[in-house]
Write an enzyme that holds these catalytic residues in place. Structure first.
Site, PDB file in Angstrom:
ATOM      1  CB  THR A  44      13.594  -4.666   1.839  1.00  0.00           C
ATOM      2  OG1 THR A  44      13.438  -4.785   3.265  1.00  0.00           O
ATOM      3  CG2 THR A  44      12.466  -3.820   1.279  1.00  0.00           C
ATOM      4  CD  GLU A 100      -2.836  -1.236   2.360  1.00  0.00           C
ATOM      5  OE1 GLU A 100      -2.735  -0.402   3.283  1.00  0.00           O
ATOM      6  OE2 GLU A 100      -3.782  -2.033   2.236  1.00  0.00           O
ATOM      7  N   GLY A 126      32.481   3.330 -20.744  1.00  0.00           N
ATOM      8  CA  GLY A 126      31.398   4.218 -21.197  1.00  0.00           C
ATOM      9  C   GLY A 126      30.288   3.450 -21.892  1.00  0.00           C
ATOM     10  CD  GLU A 158       6.898 -12.102  -4.187  1.00  0.00           C
ATOM     11  OE1 GLU A 158       6.037 -12.309  -3.305  1.00  0.00           O
ATOM     12  OE2 GLU A 158       7.060 -11.002  -4.742  1.00  0.00           O
TER      13      GLU A 158
HETATM   14  C1  LIG Z   1       8.776  -2.921  -9.600  1.00  0.00           C
HETATM   15  C2  LIG Z   1       8.054  -3.325  -8.361  1.00  0.00           C
HETATM   16  C3  LIG Z   1       7.144  -4.366  -8.419  1.00  0.00           C
HETATM   17  C4  LIG Z   1       6.421  -4.733  -7.273  1.00  0.00           C
HETATM   18  N1  LIG Z   1       5.436  -5.682  -7.376  1.00  0.00           N
HETATM   19  C5  LIG Z   1       4.608  -5.883  -6.310  1.00  0.00           C
HETATM   20  C6  LIG Z   1       3.461  -6.733  -6.440  1.00  0.00           C
HETATM   21  O1  LIG Z   1       3.215  -7.342  -7.486  1.00  0.00           O
HETATM   22  N2  LIG Z   1       2.630  -6.861  -5.377  1.00  0.00           N
HETATM   23  C7  LIG Z   1       2.862  -6.206  -4.190  1.00  0.00           C
HETATM   24  O2  LIG Z   1       2.086  -6.363  -3.274  1.00  0.00           O
HETATM   25  N3  LIG Z   1       3.949  -5.401  -4.042  1.00  0.00           N
HETATM   26  C8  LIG Z   1       4.816  -5.221  -5.067  1.00  0.00           C
HETATM   27  N4  LIG Z   1       5.898  -4.395  -4.936  1.00  0.00           N
HETATM   28  C9  LIG Z   1       6.138  -3.738  -3.656  1.00  0.00           C
HETATM   29  C10 LIG Z   1       7.335  -4.283  -2.907  1.00  0.00           C
HETATM   30  O3  LIG Z   1       7.053  -5.565  -2.410  1.00  0.00           O
HETATM   31  C11 LIG Z   1       7.643  -3.253  -1.793  1.00  0.00           C
HETATM   32  O4  LIG Z   1       8.172  -2.113  -2.442  1.00  0.00           O
HETATM   33  C12 LIG Z   1       8.596  -3.784  -0.761  1.00  0.00           C
HETATM   34  O5  LIG Z   1       8.017  -4.815  -0.016  1.00  0.00           O
HETATM   35  C13 LIG Z   1       9.043  -2.663   0.215  1.00  0.00           C
HETATM   36  O6  LIG Z   1       7.963  -1.951   0.697  1.00  0.00           O
HETATM   37  P1  LIG Z   1       7.985  -0.340   0.595  1.00  0.00           P
HETATM   38  O7  LIG Z   1       8.363   0.027  -0.790  1.00  0.00           O
HETATM   39  O8  LIG Z   1       6.711   0.172   1.103  1.00  0.00           O
HETATM   40  O9  LIG Z   1       9.181   0.110   1.537  1.00  0.00           O
HETATM   41  P2  LIG Z   1       9.056   0.413   3.100  1.00  0.00           P
HETATM   42  O10 LIG Z   1       8.349  -0.710   3.757  1.00  0.00           O
HETATM   43  O11 LIG Z   1       8.520   1.785   3.269  1.00  0.00           O
HETATM   44  O12 LIG Z   1      10.583   0.388   3.534  1.00  0.00           O
HETATM   45  C14 LIG Z   1      11.456   1.484   3.259  1.00  0.00           C
HETATM   46  C15 LIG Z   1      12.855   1.117   3.743  1.00  0.00           C
HETATM   47  O13 LIG Z   1      12.836   0.865   5.152  1.00  0.00           O
HETATM   48  C16 LIG Z   1      13.366  -0.419   5.411  1.00  0.00           C
HETATM   49  N5  LIG Z   1      12.669  -1.041   6.535  1.00  0.00           N
HETATM   50  C17 LIG Z   1      11.332  -1.174   6.723  1.00  0.00           C
HETATM   51  N6  LIG Z   1      11.091  -1.851   7.852  1.00  0.00           N
HETATM   52  C18 LIG Z   1      12.294  -2.160   8.392  1.00  0.00           C
HETATM   53  C19 LIG Z   1      12.706  -2.866   9.565  1.00  0.00           C
HETATM   54  N7  LIG Z   1      11.831  -3.445  10.389  1.00  0.00           N
HETATM   55  N8  LIG Z   1      14.037  -2.984   9.804  1.00  0.00           N
HETATM   56  C20 LIG Z   1      14.956  -2.436   8.945  1.00  0.00           C
HETATM   57  N9  LIG Z   1      14.614  -1.769   7.838  1.00  0.00           N
HETATM   58  C21 LIG Z   1      13.304  -1.629   7.555  1.00  0.00           C
HETATM   59  C22 LIG Z   1      13.128  -1.212   4.131  1.00  0.00           C
HETATM   60  O14 LIG Z   1      14.013  -2.322   4.053  1.00  0.00           O
HETATM   61  C23 LIG Z   1      13.395  -0.166   3.091  1.00  0.00           C
HETATM   62  O15 LIG Z   1      14.777  -0.057   2.879  1.00  0.00           O
HETATM   63  C24 LIG Z   1       6.660  -4.060  -6.050  1.00  0.00           C
HETATM   64  C25 LIG Z   1       7.604  -3.032  -5.989  1.00  0.00           C
HETATM   65  C26 LIG Z   1       8.279  -2.640  -7.132  1.00  0.00           C
HETATM   66  C27 LIG Z   1       9.242  -1.495  -7.039  1.00  0.00           C
END
Ligand SMILES: Cc1cc2nc3c(=O)[nH]c(=O)nc-3n(C[C@H](O)[C@H](O)[C@H](O)COP(=O)(O)OP(=O)(O)OC[C@H]3O[C@@H](n4cnc5c(N)ncnc54)[C@H](O)[C@@H]3O)c2cc1C
Length: 382
Positions: free
Chosen positions: A368, A131, A343, A245
């Protein structure tokens, strides 16, 4: 017996060869165009479905090959990655994360209606968990589904959803109960349902051929029959779904690294500097030796964990390790491959440029690197 033949038997080799031919004929020649278009053509799903490629790893009763052969699935992913565009693989693969919850926990009616059409490539399936307020902390998701008779009224939004723009069916994580992980359910939401709209196709650093989108639910009426599994048990389903996954992302990572390595090995013989081929410079020879070593170890470890999955072991810790290790290898190898190309590595016409960009998502999607380390730390009793 080599480690390779230990894991990939005759069946997997036959599948590998037929997918390799398919990729060469139907995918590789069009990759540039699809990357620029930001999508794969709809009929690629149909073609992939007709060849049986989409059904590999899915239940036979819905048109798949069965769920007990992890290495056939890996062989398919490895060969698909040889097209050189992670976005194509991600697009074709969104059903591999969206569909298993349906065939594992959906009602008989839902399975019959959804699964065969998706495996034939007639319908596209996506998984929607993340979300705008966050993806890592799944337990805190906000999209709300309130039951009213035979329907849920769903309100909220999702983002970064792979195949989000073109999908027909979405496996959506919603909050049906209290706060926390115990209040989450999965609902199958169909495109065209009143109150459900899809936002713009998001522009991305890599995976250009994959359509990634936002989804909006505004008092969207979803039949209770579309509930996947028991109400408020969705978190467990999501966590269990993550295992395959993460395995697949590890495969994508070591294949990204493998392709970058192969490109680099070719280039150092072609390119000369200071009157000799790059391959003669010891600094580069050692760099390539390190790149090759890391790729080899990432593959072997991932296959080992895949074999344990196949044997039915619980590998929550190890699959997180495999994903983190493989993505750290692909980070290193794609970076160094661009460096070796100089390059030219920065130019859009080289494969290493795309591999470098496509690679970046692999340590973010499906959990992540930091979340993987949290999982590992918990399993270590920390
Ligand atoms: C190209 C692409 C395709 C995707 N496809 C899907 C899909 O098909 N379905 C779907 O549901 N999602 C999808 N995603 C979403 C993806 O799974 C999320 O981006 C990912 O899980 C991270 O969530 P966020 O981006 O909200 O980052 P956040 O949760 O906001 O995290 C931001 C940063 O904080 C760090 N962080 C967060 N919590 C902690 C913690 N407890 N300890 C240490 N560090 C922490 C994270 O590691 C990250 O570096 C996709 C994303 C992209 C970019």
């Amino acid at each position: 017996m080599t480690s390779y033949t230990q894991y990939f038997g005759e069946t997997q080799q036959i599948i590998r060869q037929s997918v390799a031919q398919y990729v060469k004929k139907e995918i590789t020649p069009h990759v540039e165009a699809w990357e620029e278009a930001g999508e794969i053509p709809r009929d690629l799903y149909l073609k992939a479905g007709a060849t049986g490629l989409l059904g590999i790893g899915h239940p036979a009763e819905y048109g798949g090959t069965g769920t007990d052969d992890v290495f056939s699935k890996i062989a398919v992913s490895e060969e698909l990655m040889r097209c050189g565009a992670g976005g194509v693989v991600a697009s074709l693969g969104s059903l591999d994360i969206g569909l298993p919850p349906v065939w594992k926990w959906g009602s008989a009616e839902l399975k019959e209606r959804i699964c065969p059409a998706v495996l034939r490539g007639e319908k596209v399936q996506a998984l929607a968990i993340t979300e705008p307020s966050g993806g890592s902390d799944v337990a805190r998701l906000k999209t709300r589904a309130v039951r009213e008779g035979d329907y849920y009224r769903v309100t909220g939004s999702k983002t970064f959803i792979t195949s989000g723009y073109y999908a027909d069916y979405y496996t959506v994580a919603v909050r049906t109960g209290s706060e926390g992980y115990g209040g989450i359910s999965l609902l199958l939401i169909e495109k065209g349902t009143l109150g459900f709209s899809v936002g713009r196709k998001l522009k991305k650093m890599g995976w250009w051929a994959s359509d990634t989108a936002e989804l909006f639910f505004d008092d969207c009426k979803v039949p209770v029959a579309n509930l996947i599994g028991a109400e408020n048990m969705g978190f467990y389903a999501i966590m269990s779904n993550f295992q395959m996954e993460r395995l697949n992302l590890a495969v994508m990572a070591y294949m990204t690294a493998q392709l970058a390595l192969e490109e680099s090995l070719r280039y150092v013989h072609e390119r000369e500097a200071f009157g000799k081929p790059l391959a003669k410079f010891q600094v580069l020879r050692h760099k390539l030796a390190e790149m090759a070593t890391k790729v080899e170890v990432a593959k072997e470890y991932t296959w080992r964990i895949a074999a344990r999955i196949q044997a039915g072991d619980s590998v929550v810790k190890e699959i997180s390790m495999a994903k983190n290790f493989a993505t750290s290898v692909s980070d290193y190898v794609t970076y160094e491959a661009v460096q070796i190309f100089g390059g030219m590595g920065f130019m859009r016409e080289t494969l290493v440029e795309r591999l470098y960009r496509d690679n970046r998502i692999l340590a973010i999607g499906g959990g992540t690197a930091e979340i993987m380390n949290e999982v590992i730390a918990k399993q270590l009793g920390l």
